[in-house]
Write a protein that holds these residues in place. Structure first.
Motif, mmCIF file in Angstrom:
data_model
loop_
_atom_site.group_PDB
_atom_site.id
_atom_site.type_symbol
_atom_site.label_atom_id
_atom_site.label_comp_id
_atom_site.label_asym_id
_atom_site.label_seq_id
_atom_site.Cartn_x
_atom_site.Cartn_y
_atom_site.Cartn_z
ATOM 1 N N SER A 303 0.832 -1.210 0.000
ATOM 2 C CA SER A 303 0.000 0.000 0.000
ATOM 3 C C SER A 303 0.865 1.258 0.000
ATOM 4 C CB SER A 303 -0.923 -0.006 1.221
ATOM 5 O OG SER A 303 -0.153 0.075 2.429
ATOM 6 N N LEU A 304 2.038 1.199 0.628
ATOM 7 C CA LEU A 304 2.927 2.363 0.619
ATOM 8 C C LEU A 304 3.637 2.517 -0.719
ATOM 9 C CD1 LEU A 304 4.663 2.480 4.133
ATOM 10 C CD2 LEU A 304 2.881 3.944 3.229
ATOM 11 N N TYR A 305 3.979 1.412 -1.355
ATOM 12 C CA TYR A 305 4.609 1.515 -2.669
ATOM 13 C C TYR A 305 3.650 2.137 -3.685
ATOM 14 C CZ TYR A 305 8.621 -1.258 -1.099
ATOM 15 O OH TYR A 305 9.740 -1.693 -0.439
ATOM 16 N N ARG A 306 2.334 1.817 -3.519
ATOM 17 C CA ARG A 306 1.358 2.427 -4.432
ATOM 18 C C ARG A 306 1.234 3.918 -4.173
ATOM 19 N NH1 ARG A 306 -1.785 -2.145 -3.072
ATOM 20 N NH2 ARG A 306 -3.081 -0.817 -1.738
ATOM 21 N N ASP A 307 1.181 4.316 -2.880
ATOM 22 C CA ASP A 307 1.047 5.735 -2.541
ATOM 23 C C ASP A 307 1.774 5.981 -1.219
ATOM 24 O OD1 ASP A 307 0.449 8.346 -2.014
ATOM 25 O OD2 ASP A 307 -1.745 8.095 -2.086
ATOM 26 N N PRO A 308 2.969 6.617 -1.247
ATOM 27 C CA PRO A 308 3.759 6.794 -0.031
ATOM 28 C C PRO A 308 3.047 7.587 1.061
ATOM 29 C CG PRO A 308 5.098 7.205 -1.979
ATOM 30 C CD PRO A 308 3.662 7.093 -2.459
ATOM 31 N N ARG A 309 1.986 8.338 0.725
ATOM 32 C CA ARG A 309 1.313 9.156 1.732
ATOM 33 C C ARG A 309 0.200 8.397 2.436
ATOM 34 N NH1 ARG A 309 2.716 14.373 1.535
ATOM 35 N NH2 ARG A 309 0.768 15.019 2.531
ATOM 36 N N ASN A 310 0.036 7.120 2.117
ATOM 37 C CA ASN A 310 -1.011 6.345 2.798
ATOM 38 C C ASN A 310 -0.753 6.199 4.292
ATOM 39 O OD1 ASN A 310 -2.718 5.901 0.665
ATOM 40 N ND2 ASN A 310 -1.728 3.989 0.020
ATOM 41 N N TRP A 311 0.507 6.264 4.713
ATOM 42 C CA TRP A 311 0.821 6.094 6.126
ATOM 43 C C TRP A 311 0.194 7.194 6.987
ATOM 44 C CZ3 TRP A 311 3.658 9.622 9.046
ATOM 45 C CH2 TRP A 311 4.280 10.657 8.329
ATOM 46 N N ILE A 312 -0.059 8.391 6.369
ATOM 47 C CA ILE A 312 -0.633 9.500 7.124
ATOM 48 C C ILE A 312 -2.043 9.158 7.616
ATOM 49 C CG2 ILE A 312 -1.368 11.911 6.969
ATOM 50 C CD1 ILE A 312 0.897 12.353 4.982
ATOM 51 N N GLU A 313 -2.767 8.348 6.840
ATOM 52 C CA GLU A 313 -4.136 8.011 7.223
ATOM 53 C C GLU A 313 -4.177 7.265 8.552
ATOM 54 O OE1 GLU A 313 -5.865 5.853 4.069
ATOM 55 O OE2 GLU A 313 -5.724 7.483 2.592
ATOM 56 N N ALA A 314 -3.078 6.572 8.897
ATOM 57 C CA ALA A 314 -3.069 5.804 10.150
ATOM 58 C C ALA A 314 -2.847 6.687 11.378
ATOM 59 C CB ALA A 314 -1.991 4.729 10.089
ATOM 60 N N ILE A 315 -2.352 7.917 11.188
ATOM 61 C CA ILE A 315 -2.086 8.808 12.327
ATOM 62 C C ILE A 315 -3.421 9.297 12.897
ATOM 63 C CG2 ILE A 315 -0.984 10.956 13.053
ATOM 64 C CD1 ILE A 315 0.998 10.614 10.775
ATOM 65 N N VAL A 316 -3.548 9.288 14.218
ATOM 66 C CA VAL A 316 -4.799 9.752 14.822
ATOM 67 C C VAL A 316 -5.004 11.219 14.465
ATOM 68 C CG1 VAL A 316 -4.629 8.089 16.705
ATOM 69 C CG2 VAL A 316 -3.650 10.363 16.985
ATOM 70 N N PRO A 317 -6.228 11.651 14.266
ATOM 71 C CA PRO A 317 -6.492 13.024 13.798
ATOM 72 C C PRO A 317 -5.864 14.107 14.677
ATOM 73 C CG PRO A 317 -8.455 11.692 13.622
ATOM 74 C CD PRO A 317 -7.461 10.846 14.353
ATOM 75 N N GLU A 318 -5.811 13.891 15.992
ATOM 76 C CA GLU A 318 -5.274 14.928 16.880
ATOM 77 C C GLU A 318 -3.781 15.187 16.652
ATOM 78 O OE1 GLU A 318 -8.763 12.943 18.787
ATOM 79 O OE2 GLU A 318 -6.896 12.269 17.808
ATOM 80 N N ASP A 319 -3.059 14.208 16.113
ATOM 81 C CA ASP A 319 -1.610 14.367 15.917
ATOM 82 C C ASP A 319 -1.234 14.687 14.476
ATOM 83 O OD1 ASP A 319 -1.511 13.662 18.534
ATOM 84 O OD2 ASP A 319 -0.621 11.676 18.239
ATOM 85 N N ARG A 320 -2.205 14.558 13.567
ATOM 86 C CA ARG A 320 -1.869 14.611 12.143
ATOM 87 C C ARG A 320 -1.297 15.971 11.728
ATOM 88 N NH1 ARG A 320 -6.632 12.212 8.873
ATOM 89 N NH2 ARG A 320 -6.080 10.507 10.280
ATOM 90 N N ALA A 321 -1.927 17.054 12.135
ATOM 91 C CA ALA A 321 -1.463 18.385 11.717
ATOM 92 C C ALA A 321 -0.044 18.661 12.215
ATOM 93 C CB ALA A 321 -2.430 19.457 12.220
ATOM 94 N N ARG A 322 0.235 18.260 13.442
ATOM 95 C CA ARG A 322 1.565 18.484 14.011
ATOM 96 C C ARG A 322 2.634 17.729 13.237
ATOM 97 N NH1 ARG A 322 4.092 15.496 17.739
ATOM 98 N NH2 ARG A 322 2.177 14.387 18.318
ATOM 99 N N VAL A 323 2.330 16.511 12.846
ATOM 100 C CA VAL A 323 3.297 15.718 12.094
ATOM 101 C C VAL A 323 3.543 16.329 10.726
ATOM 102 C CG1 VAL A 323 3.780 13.468 11.095
ATOM 103 C CG2 VAL A 323 2.709 13.620 13.351
ATOM 104 N N LEU A 324 2.486 16.738 10.056
ATOM 105 C CA LEU A 324 2.641 17.336 8.722
ATOM 106 C C LEU A 324 3.428 18.655 8.803
ATOM 107 C CD1 LEU A 324 -0.896 16.645 7.190
ATOM 108 C CD2 LEU A 324 1.274 15.506 6.629
ATOM 109 N N ALA A 325 3.216 19.396 9.889
ATOM 110 C CA ALA A 325 3.950 20.649 10.039
ATOM 111 C C ALA A 325 5.439 20.420 10.222
ATOM 112 C CB ALA A 325 3.386 21.432 11.232
ATOM 113 N N ALA A 326 5.814 19.260 10.734
ATOM 114 C CA ALA A 326 7.233 18.958 10.956
ATOM 115 C C ALA A 326 7.929 18.423 9.718
ATOM 116 C CB ALA A 326 7.372 17.946 12.094
#
Length: 897
Positions: A303-326
């Protein structure tokens, strides 16, 4: 705009030229010049040594030096002082040469206007300062190259001349003093297989703008190989290459190892429990992800080879923005983020994700690689640790260390432990933000704490600093503050976690230890100088005794109209002046024989007040503030008067334009802490202070304050023994002296002398003098032959019968002989080899009770420290003595018996 003030040394022997230059300088509106003139080069060197000057205006033709050598001698002695050369119309070539040798500029006498001269001098000062700054910057560049292990070089592509930095020599392992780098010499060090390629690359870069780089091998003298990376660019019309070289051997070896171990790496990556991943820079293509991803995320690697950004979907919503900002920090190698994921089965796991850029040989990022680790167990363990806060607080109380947490989110309060609040004196219920903590920091230390905190946050690191705090109750304390930037695994937010420890006792102890060590060094220094001064005075007293005695006898023997009487009298007067100097040396060295009495310091000062007023003159106000009427001290009155006279004369000389001298006394009782600060035993003291409103002292002058023969007065205006004498008198009286002085702010000497519990002696002992001649037998015991011969000659001339001995043992033998039976007075030196005069007198008294003793001495060493304080019953004749003194004291001693 206020004018600039410049302290200028004008070195010009021609009074007319000097006056014209000073008049020109006085017309400047931009600069006020404080001009000191020297007519000779040696005077100029002495003036620069005595006080700092901003610039020197130097004539090269002086009585004691001519030409360019004048400048070179001054420059060698004071390289940091800017110099402007003065020259005539026919001397401009010399001025130009002086500038080439390091002078800042030159002026032709009589030509420039005031403002032009002012600008030349100001610019000379500025250029000198700039030169110093440039030298420091060059030193920093050399240090930076050494730290970074990057050498620099420059090659002229026309001449092939080469310049190497010290770090370049270190990389090539050549001796900078012996190895002369040239392009040919450089190529000789290049590996034969790389030599042609390197030479061609350098020649091809000629005239080609932009960056150039090449990697090649070199062969060292011992046969070892290094791989270097050379980078350069072209300047000066394309003919000069300026570049750097760096030893990249380790990097190249590592790269080759990586290339040779791809298969092994893959097997290793697939066997570890952490997720190893690699993407392109834009993260649009997943280059590699290890199988551990499937076990941790619960999702397929496909699933990651098809789309490397799929891993972001697994991050809980409360942490997602902080991770993307980093994410932007990944290219800089500063990406280290902890977040939560939710597996398809609903389980929450904590992940620590780190990313690192992969760069090519040109330092360009080609890929991103990273490691993602399941840290759920660690996070849960940290949560359990936080729940044990009560235990931690107890431990802090036992260790006397407080802790605090400073969330970096704006508006959040700091969290302080109970022990931290106790140390800082803050109530347990008060809310505190970071700004409130800074209010507790001493104003002088806030910049240090703020910069340390900002650095730790910016660099995601830690800080450790010692500083002062002022508690709400006004008490000042020293603390150590340590902190580290951490990420709260519970909420993913960054915060500073720190501790504070009260170190006041340690700091105060270190300060007191440093003060004690400084005082000990000074005491040792003064003791050594005192021993030297005392020894010189001892020998000199014996010489002066002979000079004074023989000169008096010669005067008495000469006819009154003899032309030699005046010459001999001048010899006698010079001897008396020298005797006064020896007494000052002995006072400084604490080897002067004294006759102490119980005194009132206020009465001594009152008795001297009229004399002191005459000494200081009408332009100085003398203010006396007595405050120790009920306190007595034991001291030699003559020494005490000498101490006051020296301090007042020094104060007067520090106020040539007038001022005020204040003499103040008080009684003080010092407890153990106060006495420790003053450097004396605890007890009652009389405190004497002599303060003036004069010029004050520089730290350099103050450091030599009590040294004998050190003086800042003009030649012939002082011996440098005044304050040395004061120091010796104070120490011999069991006291302590301190000096507080600042330039242009006056000087205060503060003296502590121990009190005694007794009323002052009101009646001074009367001198014992009577008729000089006699017929008795006197035994003279003196180890110095000239003094012994002189004393015997004087007494025999007065009718006495004299026996003489060179030491105590001989004297005792004479006293026991038949001739010694007639001895009616023992006259003995106090300090002698074999047997001291003190021991001789004791032995003689045991055998001949009632035998009068006249001691002779001008010096006592440590062996006879107890003898140097004499009471009124001890008869002593100090050296150097005159014939009249000797005759009177011998007669008085015999009559008293």
């Amino acid at each position: 705009m206020s004018p600039q003030h410049v302290a200028l040394l004008l070195v010009e022997d021609n009074p007319g030229d000097a006056r014209l230059i000073q008049e020109t300088l006085s017309q400047s509106k931009l600069t006020r010049f404080a001009v000191t003139r020297a007519a000779r080069l040696d005077e100029a060197l002495a003036a620069l040594k005595a006080s700092p000057h901003d610039a020197v205006l130097l004539d090269l033709t002086l009585p004691d030096s001519r030409g360019i050598d004048t400048f070179l001698r001054l420059r060698a002695a004071f390289p940091a002082v800017p110099v402007v050369i003065l020259t005539g119309l026919d001397g401009e070539d010399t001025g130009v040469r002086a500038v080439q040798e390091g002078a800042q500029d030159y002026l032709v006498k009589g030509e420039p206007a005031a403002e032009a001269v002012s600008r030349v001098i100001r610019h000379a000062i500025e250029r000198q300062l700039s030169a110093g700054h440039l030298a420091r910057e060059r030193a920093r560049l050399v240090e930076a190259q050494s730290v970074a292990k990057v050498g620099s070089w420059e090659t002229d592509l026309d001449t092939m001349n080469v310049l190497w930095s010290d770090e370049t020599h270190r990389i090539f392992e050549t001796d900078a003093a012996a190895f002369q780098p040239t392009h040919a010499a450089f190529l000789a060090l290049v590996h034969p297989e790389d030599r042609e390629r390197v030479d061609a690359a350098f020649l091809a870069s000629r005239g080609v703008p932009g960056r150039h780089a090449i990697e090649h091998r070199i062969v060292l003298r011992d046969g070892r190989l290094k791989v270097l990376e050379e980078r350069w660019h072209i300047r000066d019309g394309g003919t000069v290459a300026v570049g750097t070289c760096q030893d990249v051997t380790d990097r190249v070896v590592a790269r080759r190892l990586v290339e040779d171990s791809n298969s092994r790496f893959k097997r290793m990556a697939e066997s570890i429990s952490q997720v190893f991943w690699m993407t392109d820079v834009e993260q649009k293509t997943m280059v590699y992800v290890s199988p551990a991803y499937e076990s941790i995320w619960g999702r397929t690697c496909e699933s990651l080879y098809r789309d490397p950004r799929n891993w972001i979907e697994a991050i809980v919503p409360e942490d997602r923005a902080r991770v993307l900002a980093a994410h932007p920090r990944q290219i800089a190698g500063a990406y280290d983020v902890t977040y939560r994921i939710k597996r398809p089965d609903g389980e929450i796991r904590w992940i620590r994700d780190r990313a690192f850029p992969v760069k090519d040989e040109a330092d360009v990022v080609q890929q991103l690689t990273g490691v993602a680790q399941d840290v759920t167990k660690e996070i849960l363990a940290e949560a359990a640790l936080l729940r044990s806060q009560e235990f931690l607080e107890k431990a802090q109380e036992v260790a006397n260390i407080g802790s605090w947490i400073n969330p970096l989110d704006e508006g959040e309060d700091m969290v302080w432990s109970k022990e931290c609040r106790r140390i800082l004196g803050v109530p347990p219920d008060k809310r505190l933000a970071a700004s409130d903590f800074m209010e507790l920091v001493h104003p002088d230390d806030r910049a240090l704490v703020a910069s340390s905190r900002a650095h730790a946050i910016g660099e995601r690191g830690s800080f450790n600093c010692e500083h002062r705090i002022i508690r709400p109750d006004g008490v000042q304390r020293w603390v150590t503050t340590r902190a580290e930037l951490v990420v709260d695994k519970a909420d993913g937010r960054s915060k500073l976690l720190g501790i504070v420890k009260d170190i006041t006792d340690k700091v105060e102890g270190a300060r007191r230890l440093a003060e004690t060590e400084s005082m000990l060094r000074q005491a040792q220094k003064m003791e050594a100088m005192g021993r030297l001064a005392g020894g010189v005075a001892h020998d000199f007293n014996n010489i002066l005794t002979a000079i004074l005695g023989l000169s008096e006898m010669t005067i008495a023997a000469l006819p009154k109209d003899s032309p030699l009487r005046d010459d001999v009298e001048e010899i006698r007067q010079s001897g008396l002046r020298a005797a006064n100097l020896t007494q000052q040396l002995l006072a400084f060295s604490r080897r002067q024989v004294t006759s102490p009495r119980i005194l009132s310091l206020d009465e001594v000062i009152a008795g001297l007040s009229k004399m002191l007023g005459r000494i200081i003159g009408e332009h100085v106000e003398l203010r006396i503030e007595p405050g120790a009427a009920d306190a007595s001290l034991k001291a030699d009155p003559g020494q005490l008067e000498q101490l006051l006279m020296n301090l007042v004369v020094n104060a007067r000389d520090a106020m040539p334009k007038g001022g005020r001298i204040t003499i103040r006394t008080e009684a003080a009782s010092l407890d153990a802490a106060q006495a420790r600060r003053e450097g004396v035993p605890a007890g009652r003291y009389v405190v004497l202070s002599v303060a003036d409103t004069g010029t004050g002292m520089t730290p350099e002058v103050k450091s030599h304050l009590f040294e004998p023969f050190y003086t800042t007065k003009e030649k012939g205006k002082g011996t440098g023994l005044g304050l040395a004498t004061v120091y010796g008198v104070v120490k011999q009286s069991g006291g302590e002296i301190r000096c507080v002085s600042r330039e242009n702010a006056g000087t205060t000497f503060r003296i502590l002398l121990p009190c005694v519990e007794a009323a002052p002696d009101r009646d001074a002992p009367s001198p014992r003098r009577s008729a000089a001649k006699g017929g008795e037998t006197v035994l003279i015991v003196e180890d110095e032959e000239p003094v012994r011969r002189l004393a015997a000659r004087i007494l025999r001339s007065l009718g006495y019968e004299v026996l003489a001995a060179a030491d105590g043992a001989q004297g005792l033998a004479l006293l026991r002989s038949p001739a010694g039976a007639k001895v009616e007075l023992l006259m003995t030196d106090m300090v002698m080899p074999v047997m001291s005069g003190w021991d001789l007198a004791r032995e003689a008294g045991a055998e001949r009770p009632g035998l009068p003793v006249l001691f002779v001495s001008g010096y006592t060493d440590d062996t006879f420290e107890g003898m140097c304080i004499l009471d009124d019953t001890t008869d002593i004749l100090p050296k150097p003595f005159t014939a009249e003194d000797l005759a009177a004291r011998v007669r008085a001693a015999l009559d008293a018996a």
